[in-house]
Design a protein around this motif. Structure first.
Motif, PDB file in Angstrom:
ATOM      1  N   ILE A  54       0.839  -1.193   0.000  1.00 58.10           N
ATOM      2  CA  ILE A  54       0.000   0.000   0.000  1.00 58.10           C
ATOM      3  C   ILE A  54       0.877   1.247   0.000  1.00 58.10           C
ATOM      4  N   GLY A  55       0.788   2.028  -1.080  1.00 53.48           N
ATOM      5  CA  GLY A  55       1.500   3.290  -1.145  1.00 53.48           C
ATOM      6  C   GLY A  55       0.705   4.396  -0.483  1.00 53.48           C
ATOM      7  N   SER A  56      -0.609   4.357  -0.653  1.00 54.63           N
ATOM      8  CA  SER A  56      -1.507   5.302   0.012  1.00 54.63           C
ATOM      9  C   SER A  56      -2.890   4.671   0.072  1.00 54.63           C
ATOM     10  N   GLY A  57      -3.674   5.115   1.049  1.00 56.42           N
ATOM     11  CA  GLY A  57      -5.021   4.591   1.194  1.00 56.42           C
ATOM     12  C   GLY A  57      -5.138   3.540   2.289  1.00 56.42           C
ATOM     13  N   GLN A  58      -6.271   2.883   2.306  1.00 54.11           N
ATOM     14  CA  GLN A  58      -6.564   1.892   3.343  1.00 54.11           C
ATOM     15  C   GLN A  58      -7.291   0.717   2.714  1.00 54.11           C
ATOM     16  N   VAL A  59      -6.919  -0.510   3.140  1.00 56.06           N
ATOM     17  CA  VAL A  59      -7.486  -1.740   2.571  1.00 56.06           C
ATOM     18  C   VAL A  59      -8.013  -2.612   3.698  1.00 56.06           C
ATOM     19  N   SER A  60      -9.233  -3.132   3.540  1.00 54.39           N
ATOM     20  CA  SER A  60      -9.780  -4.064   4.529  1.00 54.39           C
ATOM     21  C   SER A  60      -9.672  -5.484   3.988  1.00 54.39           C
ATOM     22  N   ILE A  61      -9.324  -6.409   4.883  1.00 55.95           N
ATOM     23  CA  ILE A  61      -9.182  -7.814   4.536  1.00 55.95           C
ATOM     24  C   ILE A  61     -10.261  -8.592   5.281  1.00 55.95           C
ATOM     25  N   THR A  62     -11.046  -9.398   4.560  1.00 50.73           N
ATOM     26  CA  THR A  62     -12.096 -10.199   5.171  1.00 50.73           C
ATOM     27  C   THR A  62     -11.912 -11.662   4.797  1.00 50.73           C
ATOM     28  N   ASP A  63     -12.499 -12.556   5.624  1.00 49.35           N
ATOM     29  CA  ASP A  63     -12.373 -13.984   5.349  1.00 49.35           C
ATOM     30  C   ASP A  63     -13.457 -14.433   4.369  1.00 49.35           C
ATOM     31  N   GLY A  66     -16.906 -13.206   5.027  1.00 48.01           N
ATOM     32  CA  GLY A  66     -17.097 -11.772   5.104  1.00 48.01           C
ATOM     33  C   GLY A  66     -16.727 -11.160   6.435  1.00 48.01           C
ATOM     34  N   ALA A  67     -16.237 -11.984   7.377  1.00 51.21           N
ATOM     35  CA  ALA A  67     -15.853 -11.459   8.690  1.00 51.21           C
ATOM     36  C   ALA A  67     -14.543 -10.685   8.574  1.00 51.21           C
ATOM     37  N   PRO A  68     -14.428  -9.535   9.249  1.00 50.70           N
ATOM     38  CA  PRO A  68     -13.208  -8.720   9.134  1.00 50.70           C
ATOM     39  C   PRO A  68     -12.010  -9.392   9.779  1.00 50.70           C
ATOM     40  N   LEU A  69     -10.869  -9.336   9.093  1.00 48.42           N
ATOM     41  CA  LEU A  69      -9.629  -9.893   9.622  1.00 48.42           C
ATOM     42  C   LEU A  69      -8.635  -8.806   9.989  1.00 48.42           C
ATOM     43  N   SER A  70      -8.475  -7.822   9.114  1.00 45.24           N
ATOM     44  CA  SER A  70      -7.520  -6.756   9.401  1.00 45.24           C
ATOM     45  C   SER A  70      -7.832  -5.528   8.554  1.00 45.24           C
ATOM     46  N   LEU A  71      -7.315  -4.401   9.023  1.00 47.74           N
ATOM     47  CA  LEU A  71      -7.448  -3.129   8.334  1.00 47.74           C
ATOM     48  C   LEU A  71      -6.036  -2.617   8.090  1.00 47.74           C
ATOM     49  N   LEU A  72      -5.633  -2.520   6.818  1.00 45.21           N
ATOM     50  CA  LEU A  72      -4.248  -2.223   6.467  1.00 45.21           C
ATOM     51  C   LEU A  72      -4.120  -0.809   5.928  1.00 45.21           C
ATOM     52  N   ASN A  73      -2.980  -0.207   6.225  1.00 45.60           N
ATOM     53  CA  ASN A  73      -2.729   1.169   5.818  1.00 45.60           C
ATOM     54  C   ASN A  73      -1.386   1.262   5.091  1.00 45.60           C
ATOM     55  N   ARG A  74      -0.976   2.508   4.876  1.00 41.66           N
ATOM     56  CA  ARG A  74       0.260   2.798   4.152  1.00 41.66           C
ATOM     57  C   ARG A  74       1.431   1.971   4.680  1.00 41.66           C
ATOM     58  N   GLU A  75       2.167   1.364   3.742  1.00 37.88           N
ATOM     59  CA  GLU A  75       3.365   0.566   3.990  1.00 37.88           C
ATOM     60  C   GLU A  75       3.061  -0.897   4.327  1.00 37.88           C
ATOM     61  N   ASN A  76       1.780  -1.235   4.570  1.00 43.75           N
ATOM     62  CA  ASN A  76       1.434  -2.640   4.800  1.00 43.75           C
ATOM     63  C   ASN A  76       1.377  -3.375   3.471  1.00 43.75           C
ATOM     64  N   SER A  77       1.614  -4.690   3.509  1.00 43.29           N
ATOM     65  CA  SER A  77       1.500  -5.517   2.306  1.00 43.29           C
ATOM     66  C   SER A  77       0.467  -6.615   2.556  1.00 43.29           C
TER      67      SER A  77
END
Length: 605
Positions: A54-63, A66-77
């Motif tokens: 992630i260069g910019s922005g925010q990404v949500s990861i779900t299983d 559809g249950a939420p697993l993580s919320l990723l931001n800048r510099e996360n992969s």
């Protein structure tokens, strides 16, 4: 603000260990992509193009559910877990904001894993390719657990306004900030216990009820730091502060979600396993999951639900593998679970209880298909640790592999002639839950059966008697009694004499009120809401059940930590006097509710 693109890899680990030429080569072969807010980057089951940073922005990861697993931001992969498993995504990634992502091609990512040990250690440490090094609270950083952008208010915000903010945002706390710094935290519990209970004016500022200078953690702390602080000081919320600035908050719910993500990982792997042997390797990790979930302070019904979810997926995968092995089924079928799996209450010790409903009109030739089909699935479940049912309550038994009309006749017969065997069978079958196949075969069957059973007073009377066959381990003076002989001497059977008596009560309440719930705790709550049991009796019974079921799970987790197989036989001598007293009190409540049922006055208990 986005990451400076040319230098993105120079300070991100593990790329920072590479030479500048190697990093430049990666950038030349990778692609920058823009993803709009709300767009899906990939879905569970998709073929992955590569690893995303992630260069910019925010990404949500779900299983997969559809249950939420993580919320990723800048510099996360993200995406590495799927790349480690045949390049198939095991999660879904969605852009929560407009995002700019660097995509490292799958082939390049895999070559980096083989060429650089640092990459292998970094990306393989918590993925499904290396189950012995799976992530837990001792390795995950707080920045991966926390929710960013926590809701805030000023010290002079009124308690009325604070309450509305929490209500509207469906949150349980507000961070109180002044001059850019965190000065306190106010929770729903503060509003109830300090404001409402003391009848403070609604315009009272939150500064008068907040916890000033609350305990905090930095983003670099690890998950176990959160757990230990919460347990030591009985905290439900921990603000995360970096360089004096509030950057996030971690709650008990976040810990639960993290632990649940491990269950989701097993679910995702089971859904794509290629054989029963592969499934057995996955389910072999369930004991470790149980220990983690219990250690994180999860309630027993949350733990057993997650464990049962894995069993459900394993069963569905075996059904699919059976169809691949024997060919398409010649008739519609529905595989159902009963017992603890049906009630979604599996622990570390579970056998299999299942059956098959076939569509009416299934020919004798068609029936020949389902016998080896059921045997394959049952054998697979046994290999995965769900051992064969000692009472042969399995789909492999021709009695429990019948067309829908036969099943309807079964229930009618049990209700019309409630013999002891009929009561036992009806008790088991009232916990039926569809797992895989055509669910239309079960439409209305459960509701119709409940209605017919509830309308037969003789049947319900016999069922009530049957529900009282499992006694609590209480002596004449209401002291704890233990097993007197055999290999389990001086122990209490926490299942047969602890949990099962409440399971029987819950089933009877569901029958009396025609309640559709299958899970025992859900049945108790529904019975309480419906007035089947009194407010005081129902609340006490739920508390008693929670204590006994939690004690059972903790006992199993302790055995697993000692390297022993989990069981249900708890030596009371291993408990503190306080715990023994509460366990005895719980059994007294259960026995009281059994007596009330026997006397036909359950609603008055």
């Amino acid at each position: 603000m986005s990451i400076d693109q040319p230098s993105i890899l120079s300070y991100l680990h593990p790329y920072d260990v590479l030479s500048s030429d190697a990093r430049n080569d990666i950038l030349e072969q990778s692609t920058w992509i823009n993803v709009g807010k709300g767009q899906q980057i990939y879905a569970c089951g998709d073929h992955l193009k590569g690893l995303y940073i992630i260069g910019s922005g925010q990404v949500s990861i779900t299983d997969a559910s559809g249950a939420p697993l993580s919320l990723l931001n800048r510099e996360n992969s993200f995406g590495e877990r799927g790349l480690l498993r045949d390049k198939i995504a095991v999660t879904t990634a969605t852009a929560d904001e407009d995002c700019r992502l660097l995509c490292i091609p799958a082939a390049l990512f895999r070559s980096l894993l083989t060429q650089h040990e640092a990459f292998q250690r970094f990306f393989d440490r918590s993925g499904p390719a290396a189950p012995s090094r799976k992530a837990d609270l001792t390795s995950v950083r707080v920045e991966a657990l926390m929710a960013t952008g926590p809701a805030v208010c000023s010290p002079d915000t009124s308690i009325k306004t604070a309450g509305r903010i929490m209500r509207d945002g469906r949150i349980s706390c507000l961070c109180v900030v002044a001059d850019g710094g965190l000065v306190g935290i106010v929770t729903l519990r503060d509003i109830v216990n300090k404001a409402v209970a003391e009848d403070l004016p609604k315009d009272t500022p939150v500064s008068s009820i907040m916890t000033a200078n609350p305990r905090v953690l930095p983003p670099s702390a690890i998950g176990s730091d959160v757990l230990h602080l919460m347990m030591e000081y009985r905290l439900g919320h921990l603000p995360v502060v970096s360089a004096g600035r509030l950057v996030g908050i971690v709650t008990q719910t976040d810990l639960t979600r993290f632990q649940a993500s491990h269950a989701a990982s097993l679910v995702a792997q089971a859904a794509h396993a290629r054989s029963a042997a592969d499934l057995a390797e996955i389910t072999a990790r369930i004991p470790g999951l149980l220990v983690q979930l219990v250690a994180a302070g999860n309630r027993h019904d949350a733990v057993t639900r997650m464990i049962t979810d894995i069993a459900d997926v394993v069963t569905r995968r075996l059904l699919r593998l059976a169809e691949e092995k024997f060919g398409p089924p010649p008739a519609k079928y529905l595989w159902l679970a009963c017992g603890s799996q049906g009630r979604q209450e599996q622990t570390g010790v579970s056998d299999q209880d299942n059956c098959l409903i076939l569509e009416d009109g299934t020919s004798d030739t068609d029936l020949e298909y389902f016998q080896p089909f059921a045997q394959f699935v049952s054998d697979g479940l046994n290999a995965c640790g769900y051992v064969y049912c000692p009472g042969d309550m399995m789909a492999t038994n021709p009695l429990w592999q019948q067309p829908l009309s036969v099943w309807k006749d079964y229930f009618k017969g049990w209700i019309a002639s409630p013999s002891k065997e009929a009561q036992m069978l009806a008790s088991v079958m009232f916990d039926l839950r569809p797992i895989g196949g055509d669910e239309s075969l079960f439409d209305d069957l459960h509701a119709q059966t409940l209605n017919a059973a509830a309308g037969n007073s003789i049947f319900t009377a016999h069922m009530a008697t049957n529900a009282l066959t499992h006694a609590t381990p209480l002596g004449l003076l209401r002291g704890l009694t233990t097993i007197r002989a055999g290999e389990h001497r001086n122990t209490i059977d926490t299942k047969l004499n602890g949990v099962i008596p409440v399971v029987d009560l819950g089933r009877m309440y569901a029958l009396q009120g025609q309640l559709p719930a299958l899970n025992t705790r859900a049945r108790l709550e529904a019975a309480l809401s419906a007035g089947i049991i009194s407010e005081s009796g129902g609340s006490d019974l739920i508390d008693a059940y929670d204590f006994v079921a939690q004690t059972r799970l903790e006992h199993q987790a302790n055995l697993i930590k000692q390297g022993r197989a989990p069981d249900n036989f708890l030596p009371p001598a291993t408990l503190s006097g306080f715990e023994r007293s509460h366990l005895r009190d719980a059994f007294v409540v259960i026995k009281t509710m059994q007596s009330a049922l026997m006397q036909g006055r359950g609603a008055l208990a």
